[in-house]
Design a protein around this motif. Structure first.
Motif, PDB file in Angstrom:
ATOM      1  N   TRP A 165      83.214  15.908   5.209  1.00 15.34           N
ATOM      2  CA  TRP A 165      83.827  14.658   5.670  1.00 15.34           C
ATOM      3  C   TRP A 165      84.180  13.819   4.439  1.00 15.34           C
ATOM      4  O   TRP A 165      84.691  14.363   3.471  1.00 15.34           O
TER       5      TRP A 165
ATOM      6  N   SER B 119      85.472  20.253   8.115  1.00 10.54           N
ATOM      7  CA  SER B 119      85.013  18.889   8.356  1.00 10.54           C
ATOM      8  C   SER B 119      86.135  17.862   8.183  1.00 10.54           C
ATOM      9  O   SER B 119      86.071  16.783   8.747  1.00 10.54           O
ATOM     10  N   GLY B 149      84.462  19.691  15.654  1.00 14.38           N
ATOM     11  CA  GLY B 149      85.325  18.763  16.372  1.00 14.38           C
ATOM     12  C   GLY B 149      86.815  18.924  16.131  1.00 14.38           C
ATOM     13  O   GLY B 149      87.583  18.005  16.424  1.00 14.38           O
ATOM     14  N   TYR B 398      78.115  12.833  17.904  1.00  7.23           N
ATOM     15  CA  TYR B 398      79.307  13.237  17.157  1.00  7.23           C
ATOM     16  C   TYR B 398      80.534  13.340  18.051  1.00  7.23           C
ATOM     17  O   TYR B 398      81.639  13.021  17.631  1.00  7.23           O
ATOM     18  N   ASN B 402      82.970  10.551  15.142  1.00  9.22           N
ATOM     19  CA  ASN B 402      82.780  11.408  13.966  1.00  9.22           C
ATOM     20  C   ASN B 402      82.057  10.664  12.852  1.00  9.22           C
ATOM     21  O   ASN B 402      81.223  11.213  12.167  1.00  9.22           O
ATOM     22  N   SER B 406      77.864  12.032  12.028  1.00  9.19           N
ATOM     23  CA  SER B 406      77.803  13.129  11.064  1.00  9.19           C
ATOM     24  C   SER B 406      76.961  12.727   9.866  1.00  9.19           C
ATOM     25  O   SER B 406      76.927  11.565   9.487  1.00  9.19           O
TER      26      SER B 406
END
Lengths: 299, 624
Positions: A165, B119, B149, B398, B402, B406
């Protein structure tokens, strides 16, 4: 309203810089005076506005940079009221190391790689921002945004931390350092577009002008000062040239060009037939040369 | 001429950015596909092409033809092995969009790299070899991108040239996949028959497959709708850094994770629940009336409230869980196994906390996603776990958020990122168990006993002399009129810990219990001597972290040879002959302390002198 790709890239770079400032003890920005450094500096000014940039800039000067780079650097520093550290490898100077006498690899190692290590050790910087981009070269494409260096400044490509992320793991042990590349996801075209859109000042060498050059092995070298020895039959010729990348002048090839404005440069780039690093003689050694240099501590 | 470029530049400024991941198993042709995309979008320069041609001849797999895969396989180690071993990011653009491609490896042992690429992906391109059809890897990769996701899947059925461009082959694979993916949460599944090697259906529709009339791969990537801005999301700004300029300026900096907000809107800060309104918004360095998801901003508020890094600013109606326990799914990414109970750092966005995996509920089979029993997770394994944090953090499942759902897991010793995880839901067990403040506390008890309650934590190999020295030390302290308690490893294992064995997980639990019992003894005002092997640094640190000001580590250091020669209980002999498993020093590691408070070399001084040395130390530190 969705963000445009340049807005997305700018926001990501700001996020990265703020993450460093929030977690590092003693960060520094490596400022190489080139266009990527110009973009990085511009974004840093935005990231901490209305405050000043909360870290110094550092230029590792190999003593063979173009004269215009040095004058541009000093101009920018005083214009924006920045703090600049200039580091020169004195040991290298004492030994008389130069690109002409010692060749590109010894010179780059001594004045740039070793010089950088010396400076990081001397000032105990734990995080150093660099302007490298993943589109520049194959081994860079796999480097993380937060790239860890051992106490000896080495990079281990097999042992990189996963980046998930936009959560960055900034933990490090004492003595270790991190190189952080906020422009990782930018391409050369993005950089030029952004310079154009934001009207960012860059070194005039990027624009075409009549300059004295000599041609060696198909590469045009600027006669920037009297240190460049000319062969018997060699005579500098005035040509309309510009530079796509900037470094030590005897190691940086010029391209013939009439592009005097940013749109002209960008247009030239769109039809360009050689990639940007082609002008850098240090990449020519062999296939994996950049990877080896990085493992040894080259930025 | 130049005005054309200027027009071009203005057009380009409005492009969007799409991130996608390519996955598929080893020989499905991922690198070839990406090389082809770069080549077709004219992003390969002449010098790169000539280098590529010469390298292709040297180590390529396509004879004298260009091996596009070599263009993307960057590191020299991979070039030799012919596989991609890491995540590489590639860039290309068309007139409509700029693309960032995460090129990730297919092997099972690189699941972590795939998860890394997934991710940040908006779209996943799943490559399938038309000759092979669905493989276990196809299913595993689908599960992983689903877990992370990703909502848009593009099935690129590759190597159509090798099956005579047969529509039947294509239809069968497509239908098989749709049937398989029934149990997953994708919003859209698109499929395209391609040949990355020959260029069929990459840029334009191929004449070789007249039966396929939908979009080419590049057309799909230019047009696919992705959730750049999910509808109805509420504003969330995780605070990264507070910009303090003067008394008048305090700006809260961060990147908007979800939603949007405008000047004058009411906000609430989590976890403090303090409220205010937006006074000013800087998007980068521009004053604007509002900001959106993705912007890096600096907000000023109308009220002076305390906000620091890790807090979140959200719109007034926003609700999330503020919890220190939750259930989640984790993917283990480190060579060293996950140990339940061991302290790790959990980082949610920019907020972090110490904590541990309190329970491994199940391991999830990454090929079938069936739940299996296990006591640990190894590299690339996925587990369903309970996690206990040392402090409460803002979180959400999640699937709902997001950004608040996470996290990454960081090892406290190596600082490596050892895992990633997703929140399923918060648990509220400790909510109902309140901590009671008692009137008679540690300070009062310690005063009445004229001593500073301290844990003297002995560590060392079996046979190093821990128990002997500890016993002499306690006698000396007793004779000085001090109040003591000795917790001995063997004795505790007869009672409190008789349910525990000697696996790494049991050793960790053993120490966790002892550390907590010691803390109770400290609260009782006692000088507590703990004599255990305690072989792992991480657990000794856990004990120290529980009572950082009341903890002394005493290393009873002896070479293994000497301990084995002494062998007072005959245990080394049994371990060497294989009659005891997991014996420290023989087939289970002992991690020596780096900076013990007291270092006793028990082969260089007798137990009496060693105990005396410790007494001197305690006197110097005013503990006794």
């Amino acid at each position: 309203m969705s963000l445009t790709h340049l807005e997305t890239l700018e926001a990501e770079s700001i996020h990265i810089m703020r993450e460093v400032v929030a977690t590092a003890d003693n960060p520094v920005m490596l400022y190489s005076v080139g266009k990527d450094s110009a973009v990085m500096l511009h974004i840093a000014r935005k990231a901490f506005y209305p405050n000043k940039i909360p870290f110094p800039l550092m230029h590792v000067d190999t003593t063979w940079k173009f004269k215009e780079m040095i004058s541009f650097r000093d101009e920018i520093i005083s214009k924006y009221g920045l703090k600049l550290i200039v580091h020169i490898n004195k040991e290298g100077v004492k030994m008389g190391v130069g690109p002409i006498t010692h060749g590109s690899s010894v010179h780059t190692d001594k004045m740039k790689t070793q010089g950088l290590k010396q400076a990081l050790d001397k000032y105990q910087f734990d995080v150093a921002f660099g302007g490298a981009r993943r589109d520049e070269e194959k081994s860079r494409a796999k480097e993380r945004i937060f790239s860890f260096r051992t106490e000896k400044h080495q990079w281990d490509p097999k042992n990189q931390r996963p980046e998930l992320w936009n959560i960055f793991n900034t933990k490090k042990k004492k003595g270790e350092s991190i190189r952080v590349f906020p422009l990782s996801n930018w391409t050369e075209l993005d950089v030029w577009q952004y310079i154009y859109k934001e009207n960012i000042p860059i070194v005039p060498l990027y624009f075409s002008d009549k300059r004295p050059v000599v041609e060696r092995d198909g590469v045009l070298i600027l006669v920037d000062d009297e240190r460049l020895p000319l062969k018997k039959d060699e005579k500098p010729i005035l040509k309309n040239v510009r530079f796509r990348t900037l470094g030590c002048y005897p190691l940086t090839g010029a391209v013939e060009s009439n592009a005097k404005t940013l749109p002209e440069i960008i247009q030239e780039m769109l039809v360009a037939k050689t990639s940007e690093r082609d002008g850098r003689l240090i990449d020519f050694d062999n296939i994996a040369s950049m990877e080896q240099k990085k493992q040894g501590g080259y930025f | 001429m130049v005005t054309e470029v200027e027009k071009y530049l203005t057009d380009q400024e409005n492009k969007q950015l799409l991130r996608f991941i390519t996955c598929g198993s080893v020989d499905d042709g991922k690198s070839t596909l990406i090389g082809r995309l770069l080549f077709e979008s004219h992003l390969i320069f002449e010098d790169q092409l000539s280098e590529l041609q010469s390298t292709s001849k040297k180590i390529g797999t396509q004879g004298d033809d260009i091996d596009f895969a070599l263009l993307v396989d960057g590191l020299s180690a991979e070039m030799e092995q012919g596989i991609t071993i890491d995540v590489a990011y590639r860039f290309f653009s068309t007139d409509k969009r700029k693309f960032i491609v995460a090129d990730t490896p297919g092997h099972e042992q690189y699941t972590r790299n795939m998860a890394t690429g997934a991710s940040t992906a908006d779209v996943a391109i799943l490559l399938i070899d038309a000759r092979a059809g669905l493989l276990p890897q196809t299913c595993r990769h689908s599960h992983i991108v689903d877990m992370l996701g990703v909502k848009n899947i593009c099935l690129a059925i590759n190597k159509m040239d090798l099956v005579d461009y047969s529509q039947d082959v294509y239809d069968k694979i497509k239908n098989d996949y749709i049937e398989f993916s029934n149990g997953l949460n994708f919003d859209n599944i698109n499929s395209i028959p391609i040949s990355a090697l020959k260029g069929d259906n990459i840029i334009e529709l191929s004449k070789n497959m007249n039966w396929y009339k939908d979009e080419s791969l590049v057309q799909y990537l230019e047009n696919v709708k992705y959730n750049l801005e999910k509808k109805n999301q509420q504003f969330i700004l995780p605070i990264q850094w507070v910009n303090r300029l003067s008394h008048n300026f305090r700006g809260f900096c961060g990147q908007v994770a979800e939603g949007n907000i405008s000047i004058g809107d009411e906000i609430i800060v989590k976890p403090s629940n303090k409220k205010s309104t937006i006074k000013n918004i800087l998007v980068s360095d521009n004053e604007q009336n509002s900001c959106n998801v993705g912007h890096s901003v600096t907000l000023e508020l109308n009220d002076e409230i305390d906000i620091s890094r890790g807090d979140i600013i959200c719109q007034k109606e926003f609700s999330c869980d503020i919890a220190d326990q939750f259930q989640g799914k984790i993917l283990w990414m480190d060579e060293e196994k996950m140990v339940p109970g061991r302290p790790y750092i959990f980082k949610f966005g920019v907020a972090e906390s110490n904590g541990s995996i309190s329970k491994l509920r199940n391991r999830i089979n990454i090929n079938t996603f069936a739940e299996e029993n296990s006591t640990t997770l190894e590299l690339n394994e996925i587990g369903l776990v309970n996690i206990a944090l040392d402090r409460k953090l803002s979180m959400k499942p999640y699937i709902e958020s997001n950004s608040l759902g996470s996290f990454i897991i960081i090892d406290k010793m190596t600082n490596n990122t050892v895992g990633m995880g997703l929140v399923n839901f918060a648990l509220f067990r400790s909510e109902n168990i309140q901590w009671h403040e008692m009137d008679i506390n540690k300070e009062l008890r310690s005063k009445s006993k004229h001593q500073k309650p301290t844990v003297l934590w002995f560590t060392g190999l079996s046979g190093s002399g821990k128990s002997t020295i500890a016993n002499i030390l306690e006698k000396k302290l007793f004779n000085l009129g001090k109040h003591t308690m000795l917790l001995d490893g063997d004795n505790v294992r007869h009672g409190l810990n008789k349910d525990l064995g000697f696996t790494n997980a049991d050793r960790v639990e053993n120490i966790r219990r002892i550390a907590n019992v010691s803390k109770l003894m400290i609260d009782a005002g006692l000088i507590t001597i703990v004599s255990f092997i305690a072989p792992f640094k991480a657990e000794r640190r856990l004990a120290r972290d529980l009572m950082p000001n009341d903890f002394l580590e005493i290393f009873i250091d002896v070479p293994l040879k000497v301990a084995e020669y002494r062998d007072p209980k005959g245990l080394y002999k049994k371990a060497r002959s294989g009659n005891i498993k997991n014996f420290t020093g023989i087939d289970s590691p002992y991690e020596s302390p780096e900076n013990p408070d007291i270092h006793i070399k028990s082969d260089e001084m007798n137990p009496e002198a060693a105990a005396e040395k410790i007494i001197e130390f305690l006197k110097n530190k005013n503990i006794i």
